[in-house]
Enzyme design. Sequence first.
Site, mmCIF file in Angstrom:
data_model
loop_
_atom_site.group_PDB
_atom_site.id
_atom_site.type_symbol
_atom_site.label_atom_id
_atom_site.label_comp_id
_atom_site.label_asym_id
_atom_site.label_seq_id
_atom_site.Cartn_x
_atom_site.Cartn_y
_atom_site.Cartn_z
ATOM 1 N N GLU A 173 0.684 -1.067 0.202
ATOM 2 C CA GLU A 173 0.067 0.140 0.111
ATOM 3 C C GLU A 173 0.973 1.302 0.076
ATOM 4 O O GLU A 173 1.893 1.298 0.758
ATOM 5 C CB GLU A 173 -0.923 0.053 1.357
ATOM 6 N N LYS A 192 -9.792 2.590 -1.996
ATOM 7 C CA LYS A 192 -10.234 1.780 -0.733
ATOM 8 C C LYS A 192 -11.355 2.422 0.037
ATOM 9 O O LYS A 192 -11.344 3.346 0.092
ATOM 10 C CB LYS A 192 -8.852 2.336 0.307
ATOM 11 N N CYS A 232 -5.485 -2.973 2.822
ATOM 12 C CA CYS A 232 -5.068 -2.703 4.248
ATOM 13 C C CYS A 232 -6.387 -3.120 5.101
ATOM 14 O O CYS A 232 -6.662 -4.387 5.422
ATOM 15 C CB CYS A 232 -4.290 -1.541 4.639
#
Length: 256
Positions: free
Chosen positions: A43, A108, A142
């Site tokens: 990331e 995300k 994540c």
Amino acid sequence: MQDLTISLVQCELVWEAPADNRQHLGELIADTAGRSDLVVLPEMFTTGFSMNALGNAEEPGGATEQWLLAQARQWDCAVTGSIAVREDDAVYNRMLFATPEGVSHYDKRHLFRMAGEHKRYAAGQDRVVVPWRGWRINLQVCYDLRFPVFSRNRQDYDLMLFVANWPAARRLHWRALLPARAIENLACVVGVNRIGQDARGLDYSGDSMVIDAQGQVLSDLQNKNGTVSVVLSGADLMAYREQFPCHLDADDFQLR
């Protein structure tokens, strides 16, 4: 369903230094040349997990996206990882998936409020599954790992990727949740994290892993610097799903 060779790239990242990080990562990607279908980077691989969203953000189609595309074309593979991208007056933690034919992306969805990410970045809304060399690949970033409803397999993916800057303080959670996502979704899972310490003093233990649909760890980089390549068996995945079709008894619901 053919086999898929995946290369994990685990390394330290230079804080807010995109050119330096691209150069170093390019050298590591070159180490996988000729033996990989898909290369997975961490990331925010150009900057580290920085909350300086506006200062770090690139435009769509910017330098890093073009670099990823060049890497994919040079080595005839897909290359993926996330960076900060500014679009429509908002900055997204955007996972780019580059192939020789072009670039797809996933923004995300779950922003890490404990670091203030939700104040600096906009949340994505769309779930993204991309096709690549006979595999359907679900893109995740994540903190998404903690939300199994969003990553629930609707029988529309075979592999789920998590790219991360996941601190060492919570490595137990990372190492427990990755196999759980594989087992519950009858899918292979790959998680790629960084190592080292960032400018805020946070330590990262790496623990990048490749996990099959039964939850078996096929590769574990632990705290090593460098790359590893693993072959995922398409035949084994299909056979397991046929032998243990628990998805047929899954509850019928969808995330709105």
